[in-house]
Design an enzyme around this catalytic site. Structure first.
Site, mmCIF file in Angstrom:
data_model
loop_
_atom_site.group_PDB
_atom_site.id
_atom_site.type_symbol
_atom_site.label_atom_id
_atom_site.label_comp_id
_atom_site.label_asym_id
_atom_site.label_seq_id
_atom_site.Cartn_x
_atom_site.Cartn_y
_atom_site.Cartn_z
ATOM 1 N N HIS A 32 -2.097 -101.990 -11.168
ATOM 2 C CA HIS A 32 -1.702 -100.507 -10.978
ATOM 3 C C HIS A 32 -0.613 -100.212 -9.782
ATOM 4 O O HIS A 32 0.365 -99.172 -9.932
ATOM 5 C CB HIS A 32 -2.986 -99.775 -10.334
ATOM 6 C CG HIS A 32 -2.937 -98.424 -10.461
ATOM 7 N ND1 HIS A 32 -2.983 -97.727 -11.522
ATOM 8 C CD2 HIS A 32 -2.795 -97.434 -9.341
ATOM 9 C CE1 HIS A 32 -2.852 -96.402 -11.093
ATOM 10 N NE2 HIS A 32 -2.665 -96.253 -10.103
ATOM 11 N N HIS B 214 -5.010 -90.711 -14.058
ATOM 12 C CA HIS B 214 -6.018 -90.983 -13.224
ATOM 13 C C HIS B 214 -7.276 -90.998 -14.267
ATOM 14 O O HIS B 214 -8.149 -90.462 -14.361
ATOM 15 C CB HIS B 214 -6.173 -89.728 -12.336
ATOM 16 C CG HIS B 214 -6.343 -90.126 -11.056
ATOM 17 N ND1 HIS B 214 -7.418 -89.570 -10.345
ATOM 18 C CD2 HIS B 214 -5.887 -91.051 -10.133
ATOM 19 C CE1 HIS B 214 -7.299 -90.099 -8.960
ATOM 20 N NE2 HIS B 214 -6.446 -91.002 -8.893
#
Length: 720
Positions: free
Chosen positions: A47, A93
């Site tokens: 990420h 998200h």
């Protein structure tokens, strides 16, 4: 409190693979402390480090005369003339929203807004692209409700209009929904703020809300597949407060006017760790932090927890020391924390002190720019088999199959929960091909859209990648805007599987070619990998967010068809039904190849629409559902009927690219036909708007009946 012993199980739980562990030991020449292990885990996970994608992302076109700042900062910056710039980005998200949909989606919106205003821009528009599992899956209705509430509650309270987006459903998202959030803001082109620290001995300042234990390990969680331990991950989801974020926005923009800011960085994924490391690394400096000075809302927090907390509404800044009192006064006025928590140092060190102990002492550059980078093995996806003989369906029945499916039904249930008018500058709200927001105090406007057709990308990653950019280009063009630039949100499964990596590589190649051909460079973006549950991956979903410019609102095409307007089809129709919405919704068939994308034709046809906008009352690009769905949506939105002169399935429902449907007054027909002939673009009269029915050839149904189905199907399918 003593730190736990470093064991192989603990290392594995932090997502660090055996070869990475050996690399880490080689860098340090010793075993890391627990806090250091957490810092490496945060900075080296997928990420934050993009370790599986960097090698391919570098091939994307990211520059152009309009680009002020491309990828690598919090958001991209593009010139819109008159000394102004638009600042924008899209980010995922996904994992947090599946675990805790309301807060996951809300903090996704909060995070992307901070990315924009940390650059010095005031947010003016938001969008979201949402992908959920099948409507009858036991979790889907709960996820849809929670995500939509989260997006709406945060954006509405913060005060940014949500002007566009997309919502889709497919079985591949049953165990892993996607929540992609986009934000754009306005700034003076010569007053952009960057994250690179500069100067030795400069104070590092913590701004905003206090640090708690929410979100600890969130970035690491976002870089792993889901399995049956999913409920244990709930504490890794952050909790957002839009009213605090609104105060933080005003305080930051006020602070930026004082000349106090050397550099500034949003605390997003991996919180204090990532923001401090990125600021130091970009400036070629080290950072020393004293954690006793970090504002905390919980007692007894450890160094590990403080460094990895993803509590929301926080910023990190390097400050001009002589401006400290002035800067502090601004944050006190806005009732926000302002604390000097460290300083810049000349050595390549990330030094963390807590309670008179050194909790971490690491070479800072090895955490960011020297993080692992992989050229993962990949294979070309198999070529899709050609379509066989297809089932037959009547034209109206085909339309009903589309408008009665939540993928293509009216999405009013979703976007009516978002405030599209806050700020009073929204010109076009959700429902047309792109949202349009006025550039306050000028005659200009900006158009926003987000697009991808995951079925196409799965069947043919290269053409599917091209198509996502081409559709974004068409949607901006359809409201009269000149496409400027794009941001991407690349959602894929596990990159360690060669077939998934092949999807990624192919899609990126297509995206790159289309961005170059259509002069829409990628200026920011996000990669979200490991979107899998129990080994089953999502459809490859490389969402493209795009921004276009209207130099004057006089250039906008935002009308609705009027009674008697002619329906003109721009572009060539071959009747491509492979991977079409009709096959998927009417028959449950996902087969055949994606439609080929002719980028030269896309450019030519887009230029024609913009050049002849004065003659066009309304315009829609043709994508999912082809001519039939586009014509129905245009007529239904105008409260009128329509007829199309053919009931042939390929003509009505084919998804050939580079096509637009134009609504034109009869007296404008001859002039537009002459212009099309001169420009060498195919333009055909295919029908007319008006009356109370929808008629395809000899097949007809009352518009009132179809409209009732279209406007009720979404909520009905989900039991909302």
């Amino acid at each position: 409190m003593s730190e736990p012993a470093i064991t192989p199980d603990l290392v594995a739980a932090h997502g660090i693979k055996p070869d990475e562990w050996e690399r880490l030991l080689g860098i340090l020449g010793r075993a890391p402390t627990f806090t250091e292990l957490g810092i490496f885990s945060a900075m080296w996970n997928e990420h934050c480090s993009y370790k599986s994608s960097k090698i391919h992302l570098r091939k994307l076109p990211t520059t152009g005369p309009q680009v002020i700042c491309g990828p690598g900062e919090n958001a991209g910056v593009v010139d819109i003339g008159d000394g102004q710039a638009v600042v924008f980005k899209m980010e995922s998200h996904n994992h947090p929203s599946y675990i805790e949909p309301h807060q996951g989606a809300a903090t996704g919106v909060g995070g992307i807004l901070r990315d924009v205003f940390t650059m010095g821009a005031r947010p003016i528009a938001a969008m979201n692209a949402l992908s959920f599992g099948l409507p009858d899956h036991p979790k889907t209705a709960h996820l849809v409700k929670g995500v939509v509430e989260g997006v709406g509650s945060y954006g509405n309270a913060f005060g940014v209009p949500t002007v566009g987006g997309e919502v889709r459903f497919h079985r591949s998202y049953n165990g892993n929904c996607l929540v992609n959030a986009f934000a754009a803001g306005l700034a003076d082109a010569d007053k952009i703020f960057y994250s690179a620290a500069s100067g030795v001995g400069m104070p590092v300042v913590y701004l905003g809300a206090k640090t708690g234990r929410d979100g600890v390990g969130g970035a690491t969680m976002a870089s792993a597949e889901f399995d049956d331990t999913i409920e244990e991950k709930r504490p890794t989801v952050q909790v957002g407060d839009p009213f605090t974020e609104k105060r933080l926005l005003e305080a930051c923009l006020e602070l930026m006017q004082t000349g106090a800011v050397i550099s500034i960085q949003d605390m997003g994924a991996a919180g204090l760790t990532c923001s401090a490391v990125e600021m130091g690394d970009k400036g070629g400096l080290g950072i020393k932090l004293q954690l006793d000075d970090v504002p905390q809302r919980e007692t007894g927090m450890t160094a590990y927890e403080m460094m990895l907390s993803e509590s929301q509404e926080r910023m990190l800044m390097v400050l001009r020391p002589e401006k400290e009192a002035e800067a502090r006064a601004i944050f006190v006025k806005w009732d926000l924390d302002f604390a000097i928590v460290g300083e810049t140092i000349p050595e390549d060190r990330f030094l963390i002190l807590h309670g008179n102990e050194v909790k971490a002492d690491l070479p800072l550059s090895k955490l960011s720019s020297s993080a692992p980078e992989y050229d993962r093995p990949w294979v070309e996806p198999p070529k899709p088999a050609p379509l066989g003989k297809l089932p037959e369906i009547g034209a109206i029945d085909g339309l009903k199959a589309l408008i009665g499916a939540p993928n293509h039904a009216h999405k009013g249930w979703v976007f009516e929960q978002y405030d599209a008018q806050v700020g009073a500058d929204t010109v076009v709200t959700p429902g047309l091909p792109a949202g349009v927001v006025r550039v306050h105090g000028t005659g200009k406007a900006l158009a926003f859209t987000s697009d991808v057709t995951p079925r196409y990308v799965k069947a043919n990653p290269f053409e599917g990648g091209k198509q996502a950019v081409a559709e974004a280009y068409r949607n901006l063009t359809a409201v009269g805007a000149l496409p400027l630039a794009t941001t991407d949100n690349l959602n894929f499964g596990n990159p360690e599987k060669p077939e998934i990596m092949g999807q990624f590589v192919g899609a990126l190649k297509g995206i790159g070619e289309a961005c170059a051909a259509l002069d829409m460079p990628i200026v920011s973006g996000n990669v979200s990998l490991y979107n899998e549950t129990d080994g089953s991956g999502i459809l490859p979903t490389p969402t493209i967010g795009a921004v276009g410019l209207l130099k004057s609102l006089d250039e906008i095409i935002a009308g609705r068809p009027a009674e008697g307007d002619l329906a003109l089809l721009l572009g060539e129709t071959r009747g491509h039904l492979g991977q079409s919405a009709l096959l998927a919704e009417a028959f449950g068939i996902e087969a055949g190849d994606a439609p080929p994308v002719d980028l030269a034709a896309e450019k030519r046809h887009g230029d024609f629409v913009r050049a002849n906008r004065a003659a066009i009352r309304a315009c829609s690009d043709l994508g999912d559902g082809g001519l039939a769905l586009a014509a129905f949506e245009m007529a239904e939105g105008a409260g009128t009927g329509l007829w199309i002169d053919s009931a042939e399935t390929g003509f009505l429902f084919g998804e050939d690219q580079a096509r637009y449907l134009l609504a034109v007054a009869p007296e404008a027909l001859d002039g537009l036909k002459a212009a099309a002939e001169a420009a060498g673009v195919p333009l055909a009269l295919v029908g007319q708007f008006g009356g109370g029915n929808v008629t395809f050839g000899a097949d007809a149904a009352p518009m009132a009946e179809l409209s009732a189905l279209y406007r009720s199907a979404f909520a009905a399918a989900l039991g909302l």
